[in-house]
Design an enzyme around this catalytic site. Structure first.
Site, PDB file in Angstrom:
ATOM      1  N   HIS A  80       0.823  -1.218   0.000  1.00  0.00           N
ATOM      2  CA  HIS A  80       0.000   0.000   0.000  1.00  0.00           C
ATOM      3  C   HIS A  80       0.855   1.265   0.000  1.00  0.00           C
ATOM      4  O   HIS A  80       0.373   2.338  -0.341  1.00  0.00           O
ATOM      5  CB  HIS A  80      -1.007  -0.008   1.167  1.00  0.00           C
ATOM      6  CG  HIS A  80      -0.454   0.337   2.506  1.00  0.00           C
ATOM      7  ND1 HIS A  80      -0.217  -0.598   3.485  1.00  0.00           N
ATOM      8  CD2 HIS A  80      -0.142   1.529   3.053  1.00  0.00           C
ATOM      9  CE1 HIS A  80       0.233  -0.003   4.569  1.00  0.00           C
ATOM     10  NE2 HIS A  80       0.291   1.291   4.336  1.00  0.00           N
ATOM     11  N   ASP A 126      -0.063  -7.595   1.577  1.00  0.00           N
ATOM     12  CA  ASP A 126       0.418  -6.213   1.614  1.00  0.00           C
ATOM     13  C   ASP A 126       1.946  -6.182   1.704  1.00  0.00           C
ATOM     14  O   ASP A 126       2.528  -5.820   2.728  1.00  0.00           O
ATOM     15  CB  ASP A 126      -0.218  -5.482   2.800  1.00  0.00           C
ATOM     16  CG  ASP A 126       0.004  -3.980   2.770  1.00  0.00           C
ATOM     17  OD1 ASP A 126       0.455  -3.471   1.717  1.00  0.00           O
ATOM     18  OD2 ASP A 126      -0.268  -3.323   3.789  1.00  0.00           O
ATOM     19  N   SER A 249       4.020   2.553   8.231  1.00  0.00           N
ATOM     20  CA  SER A 249       3.714   1.535   7.225  1.00  0.00           C
ATOM     21  C   SER A 249       4.946   1.092   6.469  1.00  0.00           C
ATOM     22  O   SER A 249       5.823   1.894   6.139  1.00  0.00           O
ATOM     23  CB  SER A 249       2.722   2.087   6.198  1.00  0.00           C
ATOM     24  OG  SER A 249       1.421   2.042   6.685  1.00  0.00           O
ATOM     25  N   GLY A 250       4.989  -0.214   6.166  1.00  0.00           N
ATOM     26  CA  GLY A 250       6.092  -0.757   5.393  1.00  0.00           C
ATOM     27  C   GLY A 250       7.323  -1.051   6.210  1.00  0.00           C
ATOM     28  O   GLY A 250       8.234  -1.739   5.757  1.00  0.00           O
TER      29      GLY A 250
END
Length: 301
Positions: A80, A126, A249-250
């Site tokens: 994402h 994801d 995120s990530g």
């Protein structure tokens, strides 16, 4: 509402993390948390990178090893984070993003490859791999290893740990399962509170225990969110208070193993940040090892 944990140039997704971990060395809290966390000790997360548009952080990622090479052009992050476009650059070896040091490296991104079955509606699969235009060299202390952190060498003070500034994280075995209630560490430059506007300039970390998959599914079911135990890993406290958040995120969720710190999760999503009964959800890396290895083989240089 489902919230990804990236911050897209000014608006984004952050992971919010759990209790303060003992696994990766930390400084005392300075009141600027990855929610409920502490400032990371400089160089103690040598694999973490900042994904940036211009010079603005919006997601994290992790460097991984390519065979026996002492450099890498491969970063693992969340799908994402790259769904809306390619990051301009990644920054490795950073602690305070506003105060670059001699060990900090900025490299342009050449390609992003998301998992072919990534579904933005369900946040399934994801995970993505970034190919950098040029490889990033590891510190001398990383020779042949992965997941090394200054805490594993207590004789080194932070000032003497410059050799750890950049290095790869270990990958788990394919299908490896993490026992419930195992302490893990989440790190990033994301928001320090739900609803905040500014991500942290300082690398923060938080300790969170892994959550039983059935319990995780029960927690998220009332939100209309389906949890796939093979692809998703939960980590956090029932009472909340510690979590990753937007902008994280990530980034990595690591657990200390026999070889070093292992990338067991990729910060993916949550409902808010650090809310009671809603732990953070991470892409389960062990589910994707064959796919990751194929990308490394194809795009590693």
């Amino acid at each position: 509402m489902r919230l990804g944990r990236a911050v897209v140039v000014a608006v984004g997704l952050l992971g919010c993390g759990g209790a303060e971990l003992d696994s990766v060395e930390a400084l005392d809290s300075v009141g600027q948390e990855i929610v409920g966390g502490v400032e990371a000790r400089p160089n103690s997360h040598p694999w973490i990178v900042s994904l940036q548009m211009g010079e603005s952080h919006f997601c994290g990622g992790s460097l991984v090893r390519i065979g026996a090479r002492e450099e890498s052009n491969i970063v693992i992050t969340a799908a994402h984070c790259v769904a809306d476009g390619l990051p301009d650059t990644v920054v490795a070896g950073a602690h305070d993003l506003t105060r670059p040091t001699s060990s900090q490296v900025r490299v342009r991104v050449k390609r992003a490859v998301s998992h072919p079955n990534y579904d933005p509606e369900t946040t399934m699969n994801d995970i993505a791999v970034l190919q950098l235009q040029t490889p990033i060299k590891f510190g001398a202390s990383m020779a042949g290893g992965c997941g090394q952190s200054p805490q594993m060498r207590p004789n080194l003070t932070p000032q003497l740990a410059s050799g750890f500034a950049i290095g790869p994280v270990c990958l788990p075995a394919a299908g490896e399962q993490v026992p419930d209630n195992t302490m893990a560490t989440s790190a990033g430059w994301g928001l320090t509170r739900e609803g905040g506007y500014d991500t942290s300039d300082i690398l923060m970390q938080v300790g969170v225990p892994t959550v039983n998959s059935k319990q995780l599914a029960q927690m998220y079911a009332p939100q209309g969110i389906s949890i796939d135990p093979k692809a998703m890993l939960g980590a956090g406290y029932a009472q909340g208070g510690k979590d990753s958040c937007q902008g994280d995120s990530g980034g990595p969720l690591v657990i200390k193993g026999a070889r070093g710190y292992t990338l067991q999760g990729i910060t993916s999503f949550g409902i808010g940040c650090a809310r009671p009964g809603l732990p953070g959800v991470y892409a389960r890396v062990s589910n994707y090892i064959p796919w990751i290895n194929q990308q490394i083989k194809t795009y590693g240089q």
